[in-house]
Write a protein that holds these residues in place. Structure first.
Motif, PDB file in Angstrom:
ATOM      1  N   ASP A  76       0.807  -1.215   0.000  1.00 35.65           N
ATOM      2  CA  ASP A  76       0.000   0.000   0.000  1.00 35.65           C
ATOM      3  C   ASP A  76       0.843   1.270   0.000  1.00 35.65           C
ATOM      4  OD1 ASP A  76      -2.225  -1.606   0.051  1.00 35.65           O
ATOM      5  OD2 ASP A  76      -2.622  -1.343   2.200  1.00 35.65           O
ATOM      6  N   THR A  77       2.015   1.220   0.636  1.00 33.26           N
ATOM      7  CA  THR A  77       2.809   2.444   0.793  1.00 33.26           C
ATOM      8  C   THR A  77       3.856   2.618  -0.292  1.00 33.26           C
ATOM      9  OG1 THR A  77       4.316   1.279   2.314  1.00 33.26           O
ATOM     10  CG2 THR A  77       2.485   2.504   3.296  1.00 33.26           C
ATOM     11  N   PRO A  88      13.088   5.461   4.022  1.00 35.72           N
ATOM     12  CA  PRO A  88      13.292   5.535   5.469  1.00 35.72           C
ATOM     13  C   PRO A  88      13.761   6.935   5.848  1.00 35.72           C
ATOM     14  CG  PRO A  88      14.393   3.620   4.520  1.00 35.72           C
ATOM     15  CD  PRO A  88      13.975   4.474   3.388  1.00 35.72           C
ATOM     16  N   PRO A  89      13.580   7.340   7.108  1.00 36.47           N
ATOM     17  CA  PRO A  89      14.080   8.657   7.520  1.00 36.47           C
ATOM     18  C   PRO A  89      15.593   8.741   7.337  1.00 36.47           C
ATOM     19  CG  PRO A  89      13.398   7.362   9.432  1.00 36.47           C
ATOM     20  CD  PRO A  89      12.939   6.621   8.220  1.00 36.47           C
ATOM     21  N   SER A  90      16.086   9.915   6.947  1.00 37.75           N
ATOM     22  CA  SER A  90      17.498  10.045   6.581  1.00 37.75           C
ATOM     23  C   SER A  90      18.435   9.769   7.734  1.00 37.75           C
ATOM     24  CB  SER A  90      17.764  11.444   6.016  1.00 37.75           C
ATOM     25  OG  SER A  90      17.416  12.442   6.968  1.00 37.75           O
ATOM     26  N   ASN A  91      17.985   9.976   8.990  1.00 39.13           N
ATOM     27  CA  ASN A  91      18.900   9.778  10.123  1.00 39.13           C
ATOM     28  C   ASN A  91      19.315   8.318  10.299  1.00 39.13           C
ATOM     29  OD1 ASN A  91      16.059   9.487  11.071  1.00 39.13           O
ATOM     30  ND2 ASN A  91      17.051   8.914  12.988  1.00 39.13           N
ATOM     31  N   PRO A 107       9.036   5.867   7.860  1.00 40.61           N
ATOM     32  CA  PRO A 107       9.166   6.884   6.814  1.00 40.61           C
ATOM     33  C   PRO A 107       8.354   8.131   7.145  1.00 40.61           C
ATOM     34  CG  PRO A 107       8.713   4.737   5.846  1.00 40.61           C
ATOM     35  CD  PRO A 107       8.528   4.593   7.318  1.00 40.61           C
ATOM     36  N   GLU A 108       8.829   9.260   6.647  1.00 42.16           N
ATOM     37  CA  GLU A 108       8.099  10.505   6.836  1.00 42.16           C
ATOM     38  C   GLU A 108       6.726  10.389   6.183  1.00 42.16           C
ATOM     39  OE1 GLU A 108       8.557  15.283   5.827  1.00 42.16           O
ATOM     40  OE2 GLU A 108      10.221  13.894   5.471  1.00 42.16           O
ATOM     41  N   GLY A 109       5.710  10.826   6.926  1.00 42.89           N
ATOM     42  CA  GLY A 109       4.356  10.764   6.398  1.00 42.89           C
ATOM     43  C   GLY A 109       3.644   9.452   6.661  1.00 42.89           C
ATOM     44  N   MET A 110       4.319   8.523   7.329  1.00 40.42           N
ATOM     45  CA  MET A 110       3.687   7.249   7.658  1.00 40.42           C
ATOM     46  C   MET A 110       3.694   7.072   9.167  1.00 40.42           C
ATOM     47  SD  MET A 110       4.687   3.389   6.421  1.00 40.42           S
ATOM     48  CE  MET A 110       3.717   1.978   6.953  1.00 40.42           C
ATOM     49  N   ALA A 111       2.516   6.922   9.737  1.00 40.74           N
ATOM     50  CA  ALA A 111       2.417   6.734  11.181  1.00 40.74           C
ATOM     51  C   ALA A 111       2.956   5.369  11.573  1.00 40.74           C
ATOM     52  CB  ALA A 111       0.964   6.860  11.621  1.00 40.74           C
ATOM     53  N   PRO A 112       3.558   5.247  12.777  1.00 38.93           N
ATOM     54  CA  PRO A 112       4.012   3.931  13.235  1.00 38.93           C
ATOM     55  C   PRO A 112       2.866   2.927  13.244  1.00 38.93           C
ATOM     56  CG  PRO A 112       4.887   5.652  14.646  1.00 38.93           C
ATOM     57  CD  PRO A 112       3.892   6.318  13.741  1.00 38.93           C
ATOM     58  N   GLN A 113       3.168   1.723  12.805  1.00 38.37           N
ATOM     59  CA  GLN A 113       2.170   0.668  12.716  1.00 38.37           C
ATOM     60  C   GLN A 113       2.449  -0.420  13.750  1.00 38.37           C
ATOM     61  OE1 GLN A 113      -0.371   0.868  10.118  1.00 38.37           O
ATOM     62  NE2 GLN A 113       0.532   2.936  10.122  1.00 38.37           N
TER      63      GLN A 113
END
Length: 441
Positions: free
Chosen positions: A359-360, A365-368, A403-409
């Motif tokens: 779906d995503t 992934p976040p750059s850090n 990832p940015e824009g995706m809430a933790p699942q």
């Protein structure tokens, strides 16, 4: 030596194989409608059926077990849309062969003739070789059709997968295998010298592999027997154990289903009974072991992490000892699974995570948390402000990994049974710490 990559002679795949050709060759389908057991792909509503109807193919990976028609499907695809068919095998080919195939495809493209490049065992090409396909696929020099028995997610480059559709071929079921035998009898003009139970046993012994089934049938066609073989005689004749079904025809699939559900229901006595039914009847022990290994992950999981270890140890013990001595190890694994605490949390987590990944799409992934092996990557922020967990006093940074824009699942939800009780405590501790870190200024 003949040129493996020269344009094929102008003949249709409908050209009949020689009478002395192997039976599997003589029974190759002449049209996509004749492909057995893959209607979900080749039918009017299937991915292949729709492409052929539109007259345009996209690159694809055919993923399925041996003997399910991957090569035949690729050949028929080329014929259906009027493309030149070129076949290579990753087992026997190298970079030089690929370069030659691409050069000839480019030359043929100038004449208006498109090339379907079929690559058997494509997973055997290394990552650099797989990368070599990309520019030619992108330019449309070739339409790539790769065949693999391995999971493409692990065996193929992400870049290649992003340019090809993965189509899954199913293991042939008993009905499809029975149809293969009927076609074999029609083309040879002979009946297999088998009793009805022996015919069912032969089909079950193929374990979904059509090519294997036809090779066994060809052996039977080549002999003259005074009377049809029963299942026991068939096993001796083929030098291979085949399942013998009782008078009620409780077959291969019914018994493995009964074994699986008895294990899930934590009834070791019933599970042992169905295991005995299968092994005494002549079922392949390695087939049973494969199902036990799957059960260990699907129905026990982390409620008892040793379940998977026990099943793999049983497989090794059986490989080492053979029958009948090694069958005791299978019994031990069966009893371990039946008496283990049960959890399908890992199985449920897999399905949820796979759906989320589809779906995503390709969220980064976040750059850090990305590695920065080069100065350029550091300059654009890779690895900046990464929190090294071991530097924290309690060994836990509480950082965000989504990832940015995706809430933790939450995919994995352990049960309150077995070792997963301890896993639950760990998850709850980490969740509490994560909230505390988030509340800190």
């Amino acid at each position: 030596m003949a040129d493996l990559f020269a344009p094929p002679p102008q003949e249709s795949p409908r050209h009949a194989a020689a009478e002395d050709a192997p039976l599997a060759d003589r029974l190759r389908p002449h049209d996509l409608s004749e492909v057995i057991g893959q209607d979900h792909l080749t039918g009017p509503d299937g991915a292949i059926g729709r492409m052929v109807a539109a007259g345009k193919l996209s690159s694809m990976i055919l993923w399925g077990p041996p003997g399910t028609g991957k090569t035949s499907t690729a050949r028929l695809l080329a014929d259906a849309v009027g493309m030149r068919f070129v076949s290579i095998s990753a087992v026997f080919s190298g970079v030089a062969d690929l370069k030659k195939a691409f050069a000839e495809a480019e030359a043929m493209a100038l004449t208006g003739r498109k090339t379907l490049l079929f690559v058997d065992e494509i997973h055997r090409f290394n990552r650099a070789q797989q990368d070599g396909f990309l520019p030619f696929v992108e330019k449309g020099t070739v339409t790539l059709v790769g065949a693999t028995t391995e999971n493409p997610s692990f065996a193929l480059n992400a870049a290649l997968l992003s340019r090809a559709q993965v189509l899954i071929l199913h293991r042939l079921d008993a009905e499809a295998l029975g149809e293969l035998l009927r076609r074999a009898e029609d083309i040879t003009g002979q009946r297999l010298p088998l009793t009805p139970p022996a015919r069912e046993a032969l089909i079950a012994s193929a374990d979904g592999d059509g090519r294997f089934l036809l090779n066994q049938a060809e052996t039977l066609f080549d002999v003259s027997l005074d009377a049809p073989l029963d299942p026991e005689a068939l096993g001796k004749f083929l030098m291979r154990r085949v399942a013998v079904y009782d008078k009620d025809r409780d077959g291969h699939y019914n018994l493995i289903s009964a074994l699986h559900k008895s294990l899930r229901g934590s009834d070791p006595q019933a599970a042992l009974y169905y295991l005995a039914r299968m092994l005494v009847a002549g079922e392949e022990p390695l087939y049973v072991l494969r199902r036990l290994v799957r059960f260990a992950s699907e129905d026990v999981g982390l409620a008892d992490p040793q379940a998977l270890v026990q099943c793999l140890a049983a497989k090794d013990a059986y490989d080492f000892l053979g029958s009948p001595e090694g069958e005791l190890a299978i019994v031990q694994a069966c009893l371990y699974l039946a008496t283990a605490p049960k959890s399908n949390a890992a199985y449920a987590a897999q399905k949820a995570a796979w759906k989320s990944a589809r779906d995503t799409g390709s969220l980064a992934p976040p750059s850090n948390i990305l590695n920065a092996p080069t100065k350029l990557m550091k300059d654009i922020g890779y690895g900046k402000d990464y929190a090294y967990d071991h530097d924290a006093e309690d060994g836990f940074s509480g950082a965000n990994y989504w990832p940015e824009g995706m809430a933790p699942q939450t995919y994995y939800r352990p049960v309150e049974r077995g070792f997963e009780r301890e896993v639950t405590k760990r998850l709850e501790w980490w969740d509490r710490k994560r909230r505390e870190r988030a509340e800190q200024p």
